[in-house]
Design a protein around this motif. Structure first.
Motif, PDB file in Angstrom:
ATOM      1  N   TYR A  64      -2.310   2.883   8.045  1.00 34.31           N
ATOM      2  CA  TYR A  64      -3.156   1.718   7.795  1.00 34.31           C
ATOM      3  C   TYR A  64      -4.584   1.944   8.281  1.00 34.31           C
ATOM      4  N   ALA A 124      -4.854  -6.593  12.568  1.00 35.61           N
ATOM      5  CA  ALA A 124      -3.451  -6.890  12.229  1.00 35.61           C
ATOM      6  C   ALA A 124      -2.855  -7.847  13.249  1.00 35.61           C
ATOM      7  N   PRO A 205       4.837  -5.863  13.499  1.00 34.77           N
ATOM      8  CA  PRO A 205       4.581  -4.965  12.362  1.00 34.77           C
ATOM      9  C   PRO A 205       5.185  -3.574  12.544  1.00 34.77           C
ATOM     10  N   GLN A 265      -2.596  -4.216   3.802  1.00 33.58           N
ATOM     11  CA  GLN A 265      -1.461  -4.789   4.527  1.00 33.58           C
ATOM     12  C   GLN A 265      -0.222  -4.843   3.632  1.00 33.58           C
TER      13      GLN A 265
END
Length: 285
Positions: A64, A124, A205, A265
């Motif tokens: 990411y 995030a 996550p 995401q």
């Protein structure tokens, strides 16, 4: 636990020495962003053992944060990105010692870090959760870790959250059997899979990524616990670094508002996250 901590700090010492040789410290530039442009190199610290945010695949750091940085570097033409892959325990100390320019890895926002570092806009969600071995019916909710040996990463906000949660359980009458710490989460997951501990605390996550990749071995323990948390990146909180911190926030805000962060995401976490694009909320703890 003692042996694990000794091993962790031995690694940190080696890392600090190593990055000191690779990127010698010295008086900071009067304008760090201008110095980076002049130098033609942006040097950042990263813990590439934190999937799906940052991890090594085929010899390269991917994830990411890599995808986000690919967009940001377009605003720095002629500048090369250099990522130093370091153990987590050496990253913030290395930043404070000016061993690299910035931290591009998942820094959980805490009150202490908010006061000490120039933390970026959120990248995030970082709300805490637990993972257990698949089929372990003794743990059905977070409070069920009472009486169990559990683990997390040494020096991390996840460890602090786990310790606070365990203290609350103890106050309610039954605490955990013990908390084991690790240099990185891969070690903790290995111990969990082997039955040496019963649960691991990490951010939701990361655990979604773990369970998605190894559904036959691990299982989430829901709901999440503790206050709402965010991941951010970090710079030094000084006048010389202010230009770089402002530049990174401007880029992240633009990517958030344009929908690029949402798309990334979806790619890496399977769905979007609701993140503020104007400012980083002040953490409660």
């Amino acid at each position: 636990m003692l042996a694990s901590l000794k091993r962790a700090w031995a690694v940190v010492f080696a890392v600090v020495v190593g990055i000191g040789l690779a990127f010698p410290g010295g008086p900071a530039s009067a304008d760090l962003l201008a110095e980076i442009k002049k130098r033609g190199e942006f040097v950042v610290g990263t813990e590439a053992r934190f999937p799906p945010f940052e991890f090594v695949k085929d010899g390269k750091i991917v994830g990411y944060s890599t995808d986000i940085m690919a967009h940001i570097m377009k605003a720095l033409p002629g500048v090369k990105l250099k990522r130093l892959d370091l153990p987590w325990q050496g990253i913030l100390p290395g930043l404070a010692a000016a061993k690299f320019d910035y931290v591009v890895t998942s820094v959980t926002v805490t009150k202490e870090r908010y006061a000490k570092y120039a933390l970026s806009l959120p990248i995030a969600d970082a709300t805490m959760a637990l993972v257990k071995r698949k089929g372990d019916d003794s743990i059905k909710a977070p409070a069920d870790i009472a009486g169990h040996m559990v683990g997390s990463q040494a020096g991390s906000a996840q460890l602090q959250a786990l310790q606070a949660f365990a203290k609350g359980l103890e106050g309610a009458g039954k605490g955990v059997r013990g908390i084991k710490t690790y240099v990185d989460f891969n070690e903790a997951f290995a111990d969990l899979a082997a039955g040496r501990i019963s649960a691991v605390c990490n951010s939701l996550p990361n655990l979604l990524d773990l369970v998605g990749k190894r559904p036959d071995t691990f299982e989430l323990v829901l709901p999440t616990f503790g206050p709402k948390k965010y991941f951010s990146w970090a710079g030094r909180k000084d006048a010389e670094s202010a230009s770089l911190a402002a530049f990174m926030d401007e880029q992240l805000a633009a990517l958030n508002r344009s929908g690029v962060l949402t798309e990334l995401q979806k790619k890496w976490f399977g769905g979007p996250m609701d993140l503020p694009a104007d400012k980083l909320p002040v953490p409660a703890d």
